[in-house]
Motif scaffolding. Sequence first.
Motif, mmCIF file in Angstrom:
data_model
loop_
_atom_site.group_PDB
_atom_site.id
_atom_site.type_symbol
_atom_site.label_atom_id
_atom_site.label_comp_id
_atom_site.label_asym_id
_atom_site.label_seq_id
_atom_site.Cartn_x
_atom_site.Cartn_y
_atom_site.Cartn_z
ATOM 1 N N MET A 101 36.439 59.572 -1.861
ATOM 2 C CA MET A 101 36.810 58.540 -0.904
ATOM 3 C C MET A 101 38.301 58.255 -1.063
ATOM 4 S SD MET A 101 35.825 56.593 1.527
ATOM 5 C CE MET A 101 36.161 55.050 2.378
ATOM 6 N N PRO A 102 39.118 58.536 -0.053
ATOM 7 C CA PRO A 102 40.559 58.289 -0.179
ATOM 8 C C PRO A 102 40.871 56.813 -0.398
ATOM 9 C CG PRO A 102 40.093 59.694 1.718
ATOM 10 C CD PRO A 102 38.777 59.152 1.240
ATOM 11 N N ASN A 103 41.914 56.556 -1.175
ATOM 12 C CA ASN A 103 42.461 55.215 -1.257
ATOM 13 C C ASN A 103 43.071 54.877 0.095
ATOM 14 O OD1 ASN A 103 42.537 54.416 -4.377
ATOM 15 N ND2 ASN A 103 42.922 56.603 -4.182
ATOM 16 N N GLY A 104 43.246 53.581 0.347
ATOM 17 C CA GLY A 104 43.735 53.147 1.653
ATOM 18 C C GLY A 104 45.242 53.137 1.777
ATOM 19 N N ASP A 105 45.771 52.103 2.391
ATOM 20 C CA ASP A 105 47.179 51.953 2.747
ATOM 21 C C ASP A 105 48.087 52.196 1.542
ATOM 22 O OD1 ASP A 105 49.661 51.195 3.671
ATOM 23 O OD2 ASP A 105 48.979 49.289 4.523
ATOM 24 N N ILE A 106 48.898 53.242 1.600
ATOM 25 C CA ILE A 106 49.766 53.608 0.472
ATOM 26 C C ILE A 106 50.815 52.544 0.204
ATOM 27 C CG2 ILE A 106 51.439 54.903 1.865
ATOM 28 C CD1 ILE A 106 50.177 55.769 -1.683
ATOM 29 N N THR A 107 51.185 51.759 1.200
ATOM 30 C CA THR A 107 52.201 50.728 0.997
ATOM 31 C C THR A 107 51.704 49.620 0.081
ATOM 32 O OG1 THR A 107 51.557 49.404 2.938
ATOM 33 C CG2 THR A 107 53.140 51.177 3.300
ATOM 34 N N LYS A 108 50.375 49.535 -0.117
ATOM 35 C CA LYS A 108 49.799 48.496 -0.969
ATOM 36 C C LYS A 108 49.428 49.021 -2.353
ATOM 37 C CE LYS A 108 47.957 45.941 3.011
ATOM 38 N NZ LYS A 108 46.736 45.396 3.667
ATOM 39 N N ILE A 109 49.796 50.259 -2.633
ATOM 40 C CA ILE A 109 49.462 50.870 -3.916
ATOM 41 C C ILE A 109 50.751 51.118 -4.695
ATOM 42 C CG2 ILE A 109 48.373 52.840 -5.061
ATOM 43 C CD1 ILE A 109 46.702 53.222 -2.490
ATOM 44 N N THR A 110 50.883 50.503 -5.848
ATOM 45 C CA THR A 110 52.104 50.676 -6.632
ATOM 46 C C THR A 110 52.120 52.053 -7.279
ATOM 47 O OG1 THR A 110 51.086 49.730 -8.615
ATOM 48 C CG2 THR A 110 52.223 48.200 -7.126
ATOM 49 N N MET A 140 60.338 48.283 4.903
ATOM 50 C CA MET A 140 59.792 49.064 3.793
ATOM 51 C C MET A 140 59.451 48.108 2.656
ATOM 52 S SD MET A 140 63.124 50.919 2.072
ATOM 53 C CE MET A 140 63.805 51.529 3.604
ATOM 54 N N SER A 141 58.602 48.561 1.742
ATOM 55 C CA SER A 141 58.202 47.716 0.621
ATOM 56 C C SER A 141 59.367 47.514 -0.329
ATOM 57 C CB SER A 141 57.025 48.361 -0.118
ATOM 58 O OG SER A 141 57.437 49.566 -0.750
ATOM 59 N N GLU A 142 59.280 46.453 -1.145
ATOM 60 C CA GLU A 142 60.330 46.175 -2.123
ATOM 61 C C GLU A 142 60.435 47.306 -3.137
ATOM 62 O OE1 GLU A 142 62.746 43.807 -2.498
ATOM 63 O OE2 GLU A 142 62.164 43.430 -0.418
ATOM 64 N N GLU A 143 59.301 47.857 -3.532
ATOM 65 C CA GLU A 143 59.334 48.967 -4.484
ATOM 66 C C GLU A 143 60.059 50.166 -3.890
ATOM 67 O OE1 GLU A 143 56.152 50.184 -7.595
ATOM 68 O OE2 GLU A 143 55.787 51.471 -5.865
ATOM 69 N N SER A 144 59.841 50.418 -2.585
ATOM 70 C CA SER A 144 60.518 51.533 -1.924
ATOM 71 C C SER A 144 62.029 51.303 -1.880
ATOM 72 C CB SER A 144 59.987 51.710 -0.496
ATOM 73 O OG SER A 144 58.651 52.141 -0.517
ATOM 74 N N ARG A 145 62.436 50.090 -1.516
ATOM 75 C CA ARG A 145 63.866 49.800 -1.423
ATOM 76 C C ARG A 145 64.530 49.902 -2.798
ATOM 77 N NH1 ARG A 145 66.720 48.117 2.733
ATOM 78 N NH2 ARG A 145 64.875 47.639 3.976
ATOM 79 N N HIS A 146 63.832 49.416 -3.824
ATOM 80 C CA HIS A 146 64.369 49.487 -5.182
ATOM 81 C C HIS A 146 64.470 50.945 -5.637
ATOM 82 C CE1 HIS A 146 65.146 48.388 -9.353
ATOM 83 N NE2 HIS A 146 64.168 49.207 -9.722
ATOM 84 N N ALA A 147 63.462 51.763 -5.271
ATOM 85 C CA ALA A 147 63.429 53.155 -5.727
ATOM 86 C C ALA A 147 64.573 53.976 -5.146
ATOM 87 C CB ALA A 147 62.093 53.801 -5.354
#
Length: 445
Positions: free
Chosen positions: A130-139, A228-235
């Motif tokens: 079963m795939p995990n869902g929305d990637i933006t909500k997965i750290t 974009m997510s904060e983690e994405s901007r930081h990365a």
Amino acid sequence: MSVMVQKLNTSNYIRELRKKLGLGQRELANLIGLGKDGERTIRGWEAGEHKPSTLKWGKIVDLEKEMQNFYDNAPLKQGNINAANFRFIDLFAGIGGIRYPFQQLGGHCVFTSEWDKFAQKTYLANYGDMPNGDITKITAKDIPDHEVLLGGFPCQSFSQAGLGKGFSDTRGTMFFEVQRILANKRPKAFLLENVKQLRGHDKGRTLKMIMEILQGQHEQEIPEDIPMSEESRHALAVKLNYWVDVRVLRAGDFGAPQNRERVFIIGFDKDQYPNVNFDKAFCWPEPPKTPTRVGNILQTKEELEEDREEYGKDRFTISDRLWEGHQKRKAEHKTKGNGFGYSLFNADSEYTNTISARYYKDGSEILMDQSHIKKNPRKLTPRECARLQGFPENFIVNAVSQNQIYQQFGNSVCMKVIEAVAEQMVNALSTAESLSQDTSQTKAG
């Protein structure tokens, strides 16, 4: 038993079962048939705020057995991870068109992400995962370590159908989700796929930015108004150092009778392989360009008749009204001097047009001629769509409705192209590992 104790037992059971099955709240909601607010409902159940109905409780209790049944009967399930040559993750997975060729080459999929609940169901039926869902909500820390990252990141914003919005569209910013995972997990290699239009979007500047970010050469700040997510901007502050190359490949050149062109972006981590020249270690697959014929993917007359008998109707021949509408629109476009309208093919055609996610609406891009049996044209069947995209014969095509499976194949990759690219990637990784070991032994000596 008190009401409070009963609520606690119910909420704990649901929470523990979900974790045992490796499901998020949204994924659990999808599996037991909750609506658009299903994730919120699950959250309420687990908090003890309310309880599931008798019907939903029955589905929850039966879920463990159902999941085991999916796994036992999944035709494309993978083997034991201990026997794997490498680990990979499958992002924006759709129905797993990129996964299977890498699995066949000895890879083991350790993480999958796909937000669409219908695609999740087809994926589960075929892979037993079963795939995990929305990637933006997965750290990134919650994603397992892996050697290869695979991702057909959403392409509508770069396509003609998506009006070419690119990074100004939320779907376009999904590339930055890939970037943050690369920055945090540092896989040895990656394969990204997108529509051909990405190459020319914004006069080539969008692809240039993507390439420079992957190579660690991008200096320009990403505007704050790009979502974009904060983690994405930081990365983005992390400088990647991948050898990167890009190529447009056509399905028809790899044995699939379809004029489907897609952009593929390949990368290998230069930090992990500092002494490897990937200009030599990796070679794009040479298209065999064997002759193709649409008749090779068509079901037999007997198979079509069996389908008609099973469903009590012909599900694929288009109606008189739709056929008249197609002909009228094509005539109108012709008077305007363009070629828009339906496209008709037969068994002897060399290839079809590109199948799209809108195919379920009217089938206009690929209609099969049936004038020889005095019938209106027909759409491809789901099995024929699977063959057109190079999927194996045992791939389950009826886990969801006919309209949904049409959309899923229209959004998928052509597996025959992935097979050729995957083989070259795995060979390059093997070469890189050997060269790195030789260098280490020489230094040690």
